[in-house]
Design an enzyme around this catalytic site. Structure first.
Site, PDB file in Angstrom:
ATOM      1  N   CYS A 143       0.622  -1.177   0.390  1.00 55.24           N
ATOM      2  CA  CYS A 143       0.310   0.338  -0.123  1.00 55.24           C
ATOM      3  C   CYS A 143       0.814   1.407   0.198  1.00 55.24           C
ATOM      4  O   CYS A 143       0.136   2.207  -0.040  1.00 55.24           O
ATOM      5  CB  CYS A 143      -1.149  -0.068   1.443  1.00 55.24           C
ATOM      6  SG  CYS A 143      -0.156  -0.165   2.850  1.00 55.24           S
ATOM      7  N   HIS A 215      -1.126   1.918   7.515  1.00 57.14           N
ATOM      8  CA  HIS A 215      -1.238   2.129   6.317  1.00 57.14           C
ATOM      9  C   HIS A 215      -1.414   3.309   4.991  1.00 57.14           C
ATOM     10  O   HIS A 215      -2.264   4.061   5.889  1.00 57.14           O
ATOM     11  CB  HIS A 215      -2.857   1.430   5.947  1.00 57.14           C
ATOM     12  CG  HIS A 215      -3.950   1.067   4.799  1.00 57.14           C
ATOM     13  ND1 HIS A 215      -3.316   0.336   3.934  1.00 57.14           N
ATOM     14  CD2 HIS A 215      -5.102   1.538   4.166  1.00 57.14           C
ATOM     15  CE1 HIS A 215      -4.214   0.426   2.384  1.00 57.14           C
ATOM     16  NE2 HIS A 215      -5.192   1.636   3.686  1.00 57.14           N
TER      17      HIS A 215
END
Length: 890
Positions: A143, A215
């Protein structure tokens, strides 16, 4: 959040705002360079999330979901349900700890950040959209690639090709699940090469509450209750991290949580290595030597040898979390695979001969068979393993060592060549020593010595030998004179001190200050204060003099307490060291300031300070960070090179690492998680297994952490057991007690476990309560409203049950995750530390004395011959399997 965080994306006063482009007018919108765009296409094809994969969750490195996206989509599925949603539940928040508030902020006041959309991602400080890809999502662990998409629009034409090469290398170097510190270093490198990206916006980097997991957001929004970092551009990200370099959050994993060492691409196909049996060549020869000393003409002697053969080797030598051992004592310490069919057939033949009547096989015949077993490594060198050979044959990579991927194959081939040429010599030595020359084997081929060949220029004529001798003598005399002058210069710089009988308080000669009266000590030593905190750093940040070693230290000058510190380090008792480290640090601080050889004292003080932190973390949590262990090992190599002796059983760093790997408490916590996820009879079976393991471990010596885990696990299972056995009418208090204990268990051991059995019972109680309320006859308008509310509650409960079932199904499907997504992680380990370790190892092995390029060839001395019983064999297990090498009789 800044004051501008409440500013909305669009101007609500403008009537045409729904038709506006998210990135401005198409005529002025930034366009990505063609080279960069083609590079992104190649990166996307390799690292995009598969179309059939579940894009609604974040998967950790263990393959299990760790977060769910689009919380508001489940709460507000339709207009009517949005109006009926409880107002108090529309703000998703979690408590922000002090450590997290350094880098993160609470964004629960901006619910649009947690909503999934098909348009854009957001940046954190102004909550504005950023340019990103919305047609797909990156694979789990990658990510962080979303951070570099907005940077691609800011690259100038001159730097386009360089940035394209940077993007090509990015996924291969960082791999999956890098640390936040690795992302920070990558951004610094990008700023140095491409300064135009400094003001580029970046998507939100979100942190999971209470867990070292990050994230990088995309169009799916943020996971519920996660905290955004307080940065919205490349410059603000670098500035934020630079101002907080000592924060533990930098060790967090981007995309996952946890940092345990393991083989990154271990799968079920490698599980057979766990039960396979190995033995070192040294242990094999030692065991056979012991068997030859037994009287083989008696029944008792043959039974003893039979038992010895059945106990050969060890299992559980390697697994996903346990690396294949490295060897440092030579070829006799490589591992032979006993579970191979070829080796098993030879062992079974000897076993059958031992079980035959005495008249069939004499003692001499059996001795010949046993001696022949010593040649197993030479006859089957293809199943002899070193770490390089094992990892190359099985294509395994240990995390934190991705820099070795390119050299594993080369090192494995070198090990194969050395083993194939050395095993015959080892077998010959074994035969001659065990049979006193009675048996002979054919002459082994000579061991190949590997060296680098250099092209030498062709000389027209040979130089005079006397001229070379004269040059050598002159050079030696000049070198001795220079060395003598240099030593005199160093001695002239040293300050003379007066030694005391006890720990010294020193004053410099020629100082204007008068010395303290006899029997008294000054209020503080000259120089730095003794209670000054030592800097926490690694050896590469210090510059030590090579002459500062234990041999150059005057122990009379240093005092008796320094000698006690040296003896404590040599004994290697962690409990003694933990008690003596605080006082020793203050004494060493004084020696650094006033005594000669201060570089050595500084190194010892740094080692003790780092060791004290590691011992404290181990006693409290049965854990020690890899960076601390790496620093300890580096310092131990430096101290050992300077004459400090360590315990032969293992250095303190090795003892701490072994304790962490064999932690009973952590094993029980993982076993408890497995039991909690089961239901029905599976839960009862796993609970009984866990309690049996606890009963067996109570008999051993345990740490305080292990005792705490055992007590809490026992209480938790004891509280859950009556919940499954009592009547439904008495279920409520037992269920509440079990859920409370489970929450306490999670808080104590930093876990987020849930019990499938408790969740099922709780939902069953809610459903039964709702059904009872629905069955009542409405008697008034208020009752009718209550019935409608119950119907809505039933609908909501059905959706929650479906969501719970979907989570269970996603956990089961996650087991099939491909090994490509887990191949690389934590690639940017401290390269300087690794280089220091390699250099220290080279010097300790005498690498500095090897032949330099251009020097004439010299004969390489042969290694010392193998000596049986030179050391006691080491076994990982003592499990006896009587039928391991037995084959069925026809």
């Amino acid at each position: 959040m800044s004051a501008s965080s409440s500013r909305l994306l669009f101007d609500c006063g403008s009537l045409d705002w729904p038709n506006k482009s998210l990135f401005g007018d198409p005529t002025t919108r930034d366009v990505m360079n063609e080279h960069i765009s083609s590079t992104w296409n190649a990166v996307i094809r390799r690292h995009m999330l598969a179309p059939n994969a579940n894009a609604e969750t974040i998967l950790g490195r263990d393959g299990l979901p760790s977060a769910q996206f689009d919380a508001y989509g489940a709460m507000l599925p339709s207009f009517i349900q949005a109006l009926n949603a409880p107002t108090t539940r529309l703000r998703i928040s979690a408590p922000l700890s002090t450590a997290e508030s350094i880098l993160c902020a609470d964004a629960s006041h901006a619910p649009w950040l947690y909503m999934a959309n098909s348009v854009c991602a957001y940046e954190a400080t102004h909550l504005q959209p950023v340019q990103t890809f919305i047609a797909f999502n990156f694979a789990h662990g990658y990510c962080y690639l979303s951070l570099f998409i907005p940077l691609s629009f800011r690259i100038t034409f001159e730097n386009a090709r360089g940035f394209s090469r940077f993007l090509e290398q990015l996924p291969d170097i960082l791999g999956a699940y890098p640390t936040l510190a690795a992302i920070y270093k990558t951004m610094l490198f990008a700023i140095r090469l491409f300064p135009e990206v400094l003001q580029a916006p970046i998507p939100i980097i979100a942190k999971r509450p209470g867990v070292l997991q990050f994230h990088v957001s995309d169009a799916r929004g943020l996971p519920p209750s996660w905290f955004p970092m307080k940065c919205g551009s490349v410059a603000s990200f670098v500035a934020l991290i630079t101002n907080n370099l000592n924060s533990d959050l930098l060790n967090g994993i981007v995309g996952s949580n946890g940092d345990g060492e393991h083989y990154t691409n271990w799968n079920s196909g490698h599980d057979h290595w766990i039960v396979n049996r190995f033995i070192t060549v040294k242990d094999l020869h030692s065991s056979l030597k012991s068997a030859l000393e037994v009287d083989l003409d008696t029944e008792g002697g043959r039974n003893a040898v039979l038992d010895l053969l059945l106990d050969l080797g060890v299992t559980n030598l390697v697994r996903r979390e346990k690396r294949f051992p490295a060897y440092f004592q030579g070829a006799e310490s490589v591992y032979l695979l006993l579970s191979c069919e070829r080796v098993g057939n030879e062992l079974v033949a000897v076993q059958d001969a031992l079980q035959e009547p005495l008249a069939n096989y004499s003692g001499l015949d059996l001795r010949a068979l046993i001696i022949n077993l010593g040649g197993l490594p030479s006859r089957h060198s293809d199943i002899c393993y070193t770490r390089n050979i094992f990892e190359n044959d099985n294509h395994l990579v240990w995390n934190f060592e991705f820099y070795r991927i390119a050299s594993i194959t080369k090192n494995a081939q070198i090990d194969r060549d050395v083993l194939s040429s050395s095993m015959a010599n080892l077998f010959s030595d074994f035969v001659s020593e065990s049979s006193n020359g009675q048996y002979r084997v054919k002459e082994p081929r000579p061991v190949v010595q590997y060296r680098v060949e250099h092209d030498e220029p062709v000389a027209s004529s040979a130089p005079s030998a006397w001229w070379q001798v004269l040059i050598g003598i002159t050079t030696a005399i000049l070198g001795a004179i220079i060395f003598f002058l240099w030593r005199c210069f160093l001695r002239a710089k040293r300050v003379k001190f007066q030694a005391k009988d006890s720990f010294p308080w020193f004053t410099t000669s020629g100082d204007d200050d008068s010395p303290p009266p006899p029997g008294d000590s000054p209020s503080r030593p000259p120089g730095r204060s003794p209670d000054r905190v030592l800097p926490r750093t690694v050896v590469r940040d210090l510059s030590f003099n090579d002459d500062d070693d234990l041999h150059s230290v005057d122990l009379n000058e240093a005092g008796s307490r320094f000698g006690e510190v040296v003896s404590l380090i040599a004994r290697g008792n962690l409990r003694e060291l933990a008690g003596a480290i605080p006082e020793s640090l203050s004494n060493l601080t004084l020696l650094q300031t006033s005594a000669s050889g201060s570089g050595f004292y500084t190194m010892v003080a740094l080692y003790l300070a780092t060791l004290g932190d590691a011992i404290t973390a181990f006693h409290e949590h049965n854990d020690a960070s890899p960076a601390t262990i790496q620093s300890l090992r580096t310092l131990e190599l430096q101290l050992e090179a300077r004459g400090l002796r360590f315990n032969e059983a293992g250095t303190p760093a090795n003892l701490i690492q072994r304790g962490v790997n064999s932690s009973v408490g952590r094993a029980l916590v993982r076993l408890t998680q497995s039991a909690l996820l089961a239901t029905g009879e599976n839960f009862r079976t796993r609970m009984a297994t866990t309690l049996e393991r606890i009963a067996a471990e109570r008999l051993n010596t345990l740490t305080a952490y292990d005792q705490r885990v055992i007590e809490m696990t026992t209480e938790l299972l004891a509280a859950i057991k009556p919940v499954l056995e009592v009547e439904r009418s008495e279920l409520t208090p037992h269920l509440a007690n079990a859920e409370a204990l489970l929450q306490v268990y999670n808080n104590l051991f930093s876990t987020d476990y849930v019990s499938a059995s408790l969740l099922a019972l709780r939902r069953e109680m809610i459903l039964r309560s709702a059904e009872g309320r629905v069955g009542e006859q409405p008697t008034s308008a208020s009752d009718a409203a209550n019935e409608e509310l119950v119907q809505r509650s039933m609908t909501k409960l059905d959706k929650e049950i479906e969501l719970f079932q979907a989570q269970i199904d996603s956990q089961r499907r996650a087991v099939t995750i491909t090994e490509a997504s887990n191949l690389r992680e934590n690639i940017l380990q401290p390269i300087n530390t690794v280089a220091n370790i390699a250099m220290a190892g080279a010097f300790l092995r005498g690498g500095a004395r090897h032949r330099m390029p251009g020097m004439p060839d010299v004969a390489t001395p042969m290694p010392n011959p193998f000596r049986a019983f030179s050391g006691r064999g080491h076994s990982l297990t003592t499990t006896r399997s009587g039928g391991l090498f037995r084959r069925p009789r026809v």
